[in-house]
Design an enzyme around this catalytic site. Structure first.
Site, PDB file in Angstrom:
ATOM      1  N   CYS A 113     -15.864   5.855  16.002  1.00 41.02           N
ATOM      2  CA  CYS A 113     -14.879   5.272  15.083  1.00 41.02           C
ATOM      3  C   CYS A 113     -13.586   4.889  15.794  1.00 41.02           C
ATOM      4  CB  CYS A 113     -14.588   6.257  13.959  1.00 41.02           C
ATOM      5  SG  CYS A 113     -16.073   6.820  13.132  1.00 41.02           S
ATOM      6  N   HIS A 253      -7.954   5.365  10.592  1.00 39.41           N
ATOM      7  CA  HIS A 253      -9.398   5.169  10.441  1.00 39.41           C
ATOM      8  C   HIS A 253      -9.798   5.580   9.030  1.00 39.41           C
ATOM      9  CE1 HIS A 253     -13.629   5.348  10.786  1.00 39.41           C
ATOM     10  NE2 HIS A 253     -13.686   6.669  10.805  1.00 39.41           N
ATOM     11  N   ASN A 283     -17.037   4.334   5.036  1.00 38.09           N
ATOM     12  CA  ASN A 283     -16.718   4.509   6.459  1.00 38.09           C
ATOM     13  C   ASN A 283     -17.574   3.548   7.291  1.00 38.09           C
ATOM     14  OD1 ASN A 283     -16.334   5.348   9.085  1.00 38.09           O
ATOM     15  ND2 ASN A 283     -16.705   7.513   8.687  1.00 38.09           N
TER      16      ASN A 283
HETATM   17  N1  ACO Z   1     -23.567  15.026  -3.385  1.00 38.60           N
HETATM   18  C1  ACO Z   1     -23.521  16.228  -3.959  1.00 38.60           C
HETATM   19  N2  ACO Z   1     -23.437  17.383  -3.269  1.00 38.60           N
HETATM   20  C2  ACO Z   1     -23.396  17.288  -1.931  1.00 38.60           C
HETATM   21  C3  ACO Z   1     -23.442  16.072  -1.255  1.00 38.60           C
HETATM   22  C4  ACO Z   1     -23.533  14.911  -2.051  1.00 38.60           C
HETATM   23  N3  ACO Z   1     -23.564  13.665  -1.501  1.00 38.60           N
HETATM   24  N4  ACO Z   1     -23.367  16.302   0.074  1.00 38.60           N
HETATM   25  C5  ACO Z   1     -23.277  17.627   0.227  1.00 38.60           C
HETATM   26  N5  ACO Z   1     -23.296  18.229  -0.972  1.00 38.60           N
HETATM   27  C6  ACO Z   1     -23.236  19.661  -1.266  1.00 38.60           C
HETATM   28  C7  ACO Z   1     -23.699  20.525  -0.121  1.00 38.60           C
HETATM   29  O1  ACO Z   1     -25.109  20.645  -0.113  1.00 38.60           O
HETATM   30  C8  ACO Z   1     -23.024  21.838  -0.452  1.00 38.60           C
HETATM   31  O2  ACO Z   1     -23.753  22.490  -1.456  1.00 38.60           O
HETATM   32  P1  ACO Z   1     -23.907  24.090  -1.422  1.00 38.60           P
HETATM   33  O3  ACO Z   1     -22.502  24.627  -1.537  1.00 38.60           O
HETATM   34  O4  ACO Z   1     -24.766  24.346  -2.616  1.00 38.60           O
HETATM   35  O5  ACO Z   1     -24.550  24.396  -0.125  1.00 38.60           O
HETATM   36  C9  ACO Z   1     -21.699  21.391  -1.057  1.00 38.60           C
HETATM   37  O6  ACO Z   1     -21.878  20.020  -1.467  1.00 38.60           O
HETATM   38  C10 ACO Z   1     -20.544  21.473  -0.085  1.00 38.60           C
HETATM   39  O7  ACO Z   1     -20.963  20.867   1.125  1.00 38.60           O
HETATM   40  P2  ACO Z   1     -19.985  20.707   2.318  1.00 38.60           P
HETATM   41  O8  ACO Z   1     -20.661  19.909   3.405  1.00 38.60           O
HETATM   42  O9  ACO Z   1     -19.427  22.028   2.686  1.00 38.60           O
HETATM   43  O10 ACO Z   1     -18.856  19.827   1.617  1.00 38.60           O
HETATM   44  P3  ACO Z   1     -17.450  19.443   2.140  1.00 38.60           P
HETATM   45  O11 ACO Z   1     -16.432  19.867   1.179  1.00 38.60           O
HETATM   46  O12 ACO Z   1     -17.236  19.814   3.576  1.00 38.60           O
HETATM   47  O13 ACO Z   1     -17.503  17.853   2.063  1.00 38.60           O
HETATM   48  C11 ACO Z   1     -17.837  15.983   3.530  1.00 38.60           C
HETATM   49  C12 ACO Z   1     -18.490  17.150   2.803  1.00 38.60           C
HETATM   50  C13 ACO Z   1     -17.344  14.976   2.492  1.00 38.60           C
HETATM   51  C14 ACO Z   1     -18.916  15.321   4.409  1.00 38.60           C
HETATM   52  C15 ACO Z   1     -16.664  16.512   4.376  1.00 38.60           C
HETATM   53  O14 ACO Z   1     -17.059  17.561   5.195  1.00 38.60           O
HETATM   54  C16 ACO Z   1     -16.090  15.427   5.213  1.00 38.60           C
HETATM   55  O15 ACO Z   1     -15.461  14.514   4.730  1.00 38.60           O
HETATM   56  N6  ACO Z   1     -16.251  15.531   6.541  1.00 38.60           N
HETATM   57  C17 ACO Z   1     -15.861  14.486   7.448  1.00 38.60           C
HETATM   58  C18 ACO Z   1     -17.084  13.694   7.706  1.00 38.60           C
HETATM   59  C19 ACO Z   1     -16.823  12.281   8.048  1.00 38.60           C
HETATM   60  O16 ACO Z   1     -15.952  11.620   7.545  1.00 38.60           O
HETATM   61  N7  ACO Z   1     -17.684  11.787   8.914  1.00 38.60           N
HETATM   62  C20 ACO Z   1     -17.676  10.422   9.259  1.00 38.60           C
HETATM   63  C21 ACO Z   1     -17.894  10.209  10.687  1.00 38.60           C
HETATM   64  S1  ACO Z   1     -16.564  10.805  11.671  1.00 38.60           S
HETATM   65  C22 ACO Z   1     -15.253   9.965  11.244  1.00 38.60           C
HETATM   66  O17 ACO Z   1     -15.375   8.870  10.789  1.00 38.60           O
HETATM   67  C23 ACO Z   1     -13.954  10.580  11.431  1.00 38.60           C
END
Ligand code: ACO
Length: 326
Positions: A113, A253, A283
């Site tokens: 990114c 970003h 993204n």
């Molecule tokens: N819909 C519903 N529930 C979901 C989904 C979904 N799409 N995805 C995950 N969950 C569930 C998980 O299974 C978990 O359930 P559980 O508690 O029963 O196990 C729960 O939601 C929480 O999951 P987490 O992964 O802990 O959720 P988190 O609050 O961390 O949010 C997210 C996830 C949005 C991916 C967050 O971690 C994030 O934004 N991370 C950055 C990732 C990113 O932006 N990556 C892009 C590439 S890098 C960059 O561009 C910078």
């Protein structure tokens, strides 16, 4: 400071829109979850016959048109992408082929990114060294082809698109006032595409195990993204002797709105000075910043003399930030 100017900007986005409601029918997710965690409402998805170079070539030709020049006038093309057309040659060479131009150097930058800002840093350094006058700098991705559409944790996050800028010399006071870039390869496995390269060449097993798709430790990425994007941006501001009050527009970003908001708050920039396209495009990795820059310029949010702060974070991990006088 490198006196340079954004002579023209452009973007290319696939027509197909995939909404959160569409995703509700594909995986176990909800519009509420996606919007609340990421701020993303919809994203664009490329057709099967569209590759990264198609979008990149289109974005660059729009940028050249807006700069009042032809792609053949460029001294070089530098393209940030993680979703290359082919493992070799570079996608930048495919862009030349698509545009029917040749001769000028062309290469890809693999910085996830942060790819567009890495490419911009290289182009500005080449210009400062007198190694060319006008460069096409592109960020382009077709993330939809490397996403596991059965993994709700990643497939809801990404979209496809390309953004481009033509940069050239400036006789005014526009330019890159300061920049900061870095990487931490020890965290590479937090966000990567495990197979298809020389570590794990493609086999029937790697395909069956979905190893050609995005693998991500979301929470890890979140934490490091906020820390790195904010500290890179603050370093660029500090070097340029700027305070948050000086910044006219922040374009971070666009991974998700919570990362963007946390970065903005740490930089002290007011919310009405952050430009966001994440709700409508998701993204798009290296493409997010140049597309946002293009849309901000089209909307009149970047005028001659405006102070633009950009900052990015991506796979690697990599990070980069620029303080730019438009
Ligand atoms: N819909 C519903 N529930 C979901 C989904 C979904 N799409 N995805 C995950 N969950 C569930 C998980 O299974 C978990 O359930 P559980 O508690 O029963 O196990 C729960 O939601 C929480 O999951 P987490 O992964 O802990 O959720 P988190 O609050 O961390 O949010 C997210 C996830 C949005 C991916 C967050 O971690 C994030 O934004 N991370 C950055 C990732 C990113 O932006 N990556 C892009 C590439 S890098 C960059 O561009 C910078």
């Amino acid at each position: 400071m490198q006196n340079l100017k954004f002579l023209g900007t452009g973007s290319a986005l696939p027509e197909k829109v995939l909404t959160n409601q569409d995703l509700e029918r594909m995986v176990d997710t909800s519009d509420d979850w996606i919007t609340g965690r990421t701020g993303i409402q919809e994203r664009r998805i490329a057709r099967d016959d569209v590759s990264t170079s198609d979008l990149a070539a289109k974005a660059l030709s729009v940028a050249c048109e807006n700069a009042g020049m032809s792609p053949s006038d460029l001294d070089g093309i530098i393209l940030g992408t993680s979703t290359t057309d082919t493992l070799f040659p570079s996608t930048a060479c495919w862009v030349q082929e698509r545009l029917g131009v040749r001769g000028m150097f062309a290469f890809d930058v693999s910085a996830g990114c942060s790819g567009f800002l890495y490419a911009l840093e290289i182009a500005s350094a080449l210009m400062a060294a007198g190694r060319g006058r006008r460069f096409g700098v592109i960020g382009a991705e077709v993330m939809s082809k490397v996403v596991n559409w059965n993994d709700r944790g990643t497939c809801v996050l990404f979209g496809d698109g390309a953004g481009a800028a033509v940069i050239g010399p400036s006789d005014g006071d526009s330019g890159i006032l300061a920049s900061h870039w870095g990487a931490n390869g020890s965290l590479a496995p937090c966000l990567y595409q495990p197979a298809g390269g020389t570590q794990r060449p493609a086999t029937a097993v790697t395909v069956a195990e979905n190893l050609h798709t995005v693998h991500m430790q979301g929470r890890h990425v979140f934490k490091h993204a906020v820390e790195a994007m904010a500290s890179a941006a603050l370093s660029a501001m500090d070097q340029a002797k700027l305070t948050a009050d000086d910044i006219d527009l922040l374009i971070p970003h666009q991974a998700n709105i919570r990362i963007m908001e946390a970065t903005r708050q740490r930089c002290g920039v007011p919310s009405d000075r952050m430009f966001s396209v994440v709700a409508k495009y998701g993204n798009m990795s290296a493409a997010t910043i140049p597309i946002a820059i293009h849309e901000a310029a089209q909307a009149g949010r970047l005028q001659d003399g405006s102070l633009l702060l950009t900052t990015a974070f991506g796979t690697g991990f990599t990070w980069a930030a620029h303080a730019i006088r438009w």
